[in-house]
Design a protein around this motif. Structure first.
Motif, PDB file in Angstrom:
ATOM      1  N   GLN A   1      -8.487  -2.555   9.814  1.00  0.00           N
ATOM      2  CA  GLN A   1      -8.019  -2.969   8.480  1.00  0.00           C
ATOM      3  C   GLN A   1      -7.937  -4.495   8.391  1.00  0.00           C
ATOM      4  O   GLN A   1      -8.254  -5.086   7.352  1.00  0.00           O
TER       5      GLN A   1
ATOM      6  N   ARG B   1       2.726   6.027  -2.796  1.00  0.00           N
ATOM      7  CA  ARG B   1       3.833   6.875  -3.301  1.00  0.00           C
ATOM      8  C   ARG B   1       3.735   7.071  -4.816  1.00  0.00           C
ATOM      9  O   ARG B   1       4.075   8.134  -5.336  1.00  0.00           O
TER      10      ARG B   1
ATOM     11  N   VAL C   1      -2.910   7.150   6.282  1.00  0.00           N
ATOM     12  CA  VAL C   1      -3.997   7.680   5.458  1.00  0.00           C
ATOM     13  C   VAL C   1      -5.283   6.944   5.854  1.00  0.00           C
ATOM     14  O   VAL C   1      -5.239   5.961   6.598  1.00  0.00           O
TER      15      VAL C   1
ATOM     16  N   THR D   1       0.841  -1.209   0.000  1.00  0.00           N
ATOM     17  CA  THR D   1       0.000   0.000   0.000  1.00  0.00           C
ATOM     18  C   THR D   1       0.873   1.255   0.000  1.00  0.00           C
ATOM     19  O   THR D   1       0.560   2.227  -0.665  1.00  0.00           O
TER      20      THR D   1
ATOM     21  N   ARG E   1       6.711   7.083  12.922  1.00  0.00           N
ATOM     22  CA  ARG E   1       6.091   5.938  12.244  1.00  0.00           C
ATOM     23  C   ARG E   1       6.193   4.671  13.095  1.00  0.00           C
ATOM     24  O   ARG E   1       5.294   3.847  13.123  1.00  0.00           O
TER      25      ARG E   1
ATOM     26  N   ARG F   1      -2.693  -2.578   8.881  1.00  0.00           N
ATOM     27  CA  ARG F   1      -1.882  -1.934   9.919  1.00  0.00           C
ATOM     28  C   ARG F   1      -2.674  -1.750  11.208  1.00  0.00           C
ATOM     29  O   ARG F   1      -2.085  -1.449  12.236  1.00  0.00           O
TER      30      ARG F   1
ATOM     31  N   GLY G   1       2.394  -3.998   4.265  1.00  0.00           N
ATOM     32  CA  GLY G   1       1.951  -2.682   4.747  1.00  0.00           C
ATOM     33  C   GLY G   1       0.448  -2.594   4.952  1.00  0.00           C
ATOM     34  O   GLY G   1      -0.075  -1.540   5.286  1.00  0.00           O
TER      35      GLY G   1
ATOM     36  N   ASP H   1       1.871   9.981   9.422  1.00  0.00           N
ATOM     37  CA  ASP H   1       0.555   9.492   9.868  1.00  0.00           C
ATOM     38  C   ASP H   1       0.017   8.462   8.877  1.00  0.00           C
ATOM     39  O   ASP H   1       0.531   8.324   7.769  1.00  0.00           O
TER      40      ASP H   1
ATOM     41  N   ARG I   1      13.362   8.664   0.177  1.00  0.00           N
ATOM     42  CA  ARG I   1      11.947   8.757   0.550  1.00  0.00           C
ATOM     43  C   ARG I   1      11.725   9.933   1.483  1.00  0.00           C
ATOM     44  O   ARG I   1      12.434  10.092   2.471  1.00  0.00           O
TER      45      ARG I   1
HETATM   46  P1  AMP Z   1       5.163   1.975   4.003  1.00  0.00           P
HETATM   47  O1  AMP Z   1       5.796   2.042   2.652  1.00  0.00           O
HETATM   48  O2  AMP Z   1       4.411   0.699   4.241  1.00  0.00           O
HETATM   49  O3  AMP Z   1       6.141   2.276   5.107  1.00  0.00           O
HETATM   50  O4  AMP Z   1       4.042   3.124   4.051  1.00  0.00           O
HETATM   51  C1  AMP Z   1       4.380   4.481   3.905  1.00  0.00           C
HETATM   52  C2  AMP Z   1       3.228   5.353   4.382  1.00  0.00           C
HETATM   53  O5  AMP Z   1       2.079   5.103   3.570  1.00  0.00           O
HETATM   54  C3  AMP Z   1       2.772   5.107   5.811  1.00  0.00           C
HETATM   55  O6  AMP Z   1       3.548   5.805   6.785  1.00  0.00           O
HETATM   56  C4  AMP Z   1       1.331   5.635   5.744  1.00  0.00           C
HETATM   57  O7  AMP Z   1       1.308   7.052   5.734  1.00  0.00           O
HETATM   58  C5  AMP Z   1       0.888   5.170   4.356  1.00  0.00           C
HETATM   59  N1  AMP Z   1       0.290   3.818   4.412  1.00  0.00           N
HETATM   60  C6  AMP Z   1       0.780   2.678   3.865  1.00  0.00           C
HETATM   61  N2  AMP Z   1       0.001   1.632   4.121  1.00  0.00           N
HETATM   62  C7  AMP Z   1      -1.031   2.106   4.868  1.00  0.00           C
HETATM   63  C8  AMP Z   1      -2.157   1.502   5.486  1.00  0.00           C
HETATM   64  N3  AMP Z   1      -2.387   0.180   5.397  1.00  0.00           N
HETATM   65  N4  AMP Z   1      -3.015   2.314   6.181  1.00  0.00           N
HETATM   66  C9  AMP Z   1      -2.801   3.636   6.279  1.00  0.00           C
HETATM   67  N5  AMP Z   1      -1.735   4.264   5.755  1.00  0.00           N
HETATM   68  C10 AMP Z   1      -0.848   3.514   5.052  1.00  0.00           C
END
Ligand code: AMP
Length: 190
Positions: free
Chosen positions: A92, A36, A59, A31, A144, A88, A85, A57, A133
């Motif tokens: 979910q 991104r 989303v 996700t 995070r 979380r 991801g 934060d 990033r």
């Molecule tokens: P990651 O690449 O998994 O570290 O995700 C990067 C960012 O994307 C996170 O810090 C959140 O802001 C958002 N994100 C990714 N997956 C989720 C999810 N399952 N629920 C909410 N936000 C997410």
């Protein structure tokens, strides 16, 4: 088989997911990567979420749920998904179960990678140099990690109850973790 890879930012989820994808012919559903991409492609969704992501934060559930349903409903990926991801949070995790049922699928195993905050900080700083990033800096990394810690426990309990949870030592080297995961998946596949 459908797999969840779970753990804090910097635990090595993405690295291990890519390894599993290649070895077992699965598709990685990250996700974070999908979100991104939206930002990179300057879509309307991207503009809504960029400040949320950059501040560390989460989303909204609705946004990520829509992204994963597109994937789960696609026959190409059916029963060949590694969730990286997502989920979380407990809500979910429950939503994922409902969506998978809707498309006649289930989770076969949840791999939980455990790493300390010290390791997370170190890995995130290394990744910042490599991938640039926007959410990879020490302050946001700590945020995070804390966000993860707050929501992880109910998710872990949820999968413990259904006997799907397997713990992996995320402090080990990449290839050691690869081996541990392969052995586990091979056992499950039988
Ligand atoms: P990651 O690449 O998994 O570290 O995700 C990067 C960012 O994307 C996170 O810090 C959140 O802001 C958002 N994100 C990714 N997956 C989720 C999810 N399952 N629920 C909410 N936000 C997410």
């Amino acid at each position: 088989m459908n797999i969840i890879i779970f753990g804090p930012p910097g635990a090595g989820k993405g690295t291990q997911a890519k390894f599993i994808v290649n070895k077992y012919n699965l598709y990685q559903l990250s996700t974070g990567e999908l979100l991104r991409e939206e930002i990179k492609n300057k879509t309307e969704l991207g503009s809504q979420i960029s400040s949320i992501i950059n501040s560390g934060d989460l989303v909204s559930d609705e946004i990520v749920s829509n992204l994963i349903e597109k994937f789960i409903s696609n026959d190409t990926y059916k029963n060949h998904i590694i969730f990286d991801g997502y989920p979380r949070t407990l809500s979910q995790a429950k939503n994922l179960e409902i969506l998978l049922k809707k498309y006649n699928q289930k989770i076969d195993v949840v791999l939980k990678l455990s790493v300390s905050l010290e390791t997370v900080k170190k890995r995130i700083l290394e990744r910042q140099i490599k991938e640039n990033r926007a959410d990879d800096n020490e302050e946001i990394a700590i945020k995070r990690y804390k966000t993860y810690e707050k929501s992880a426990e109910p998710v872990i309990d949820y999968y413990k109850q259904s006997n799907l949870l397997k713990f992996i030592n995320g402090e080990a080297g990449i290839s050691e973790i690869n081996t541990e995961i392969s052995d586990l998946i091979d056992t499950i596949k039988g």
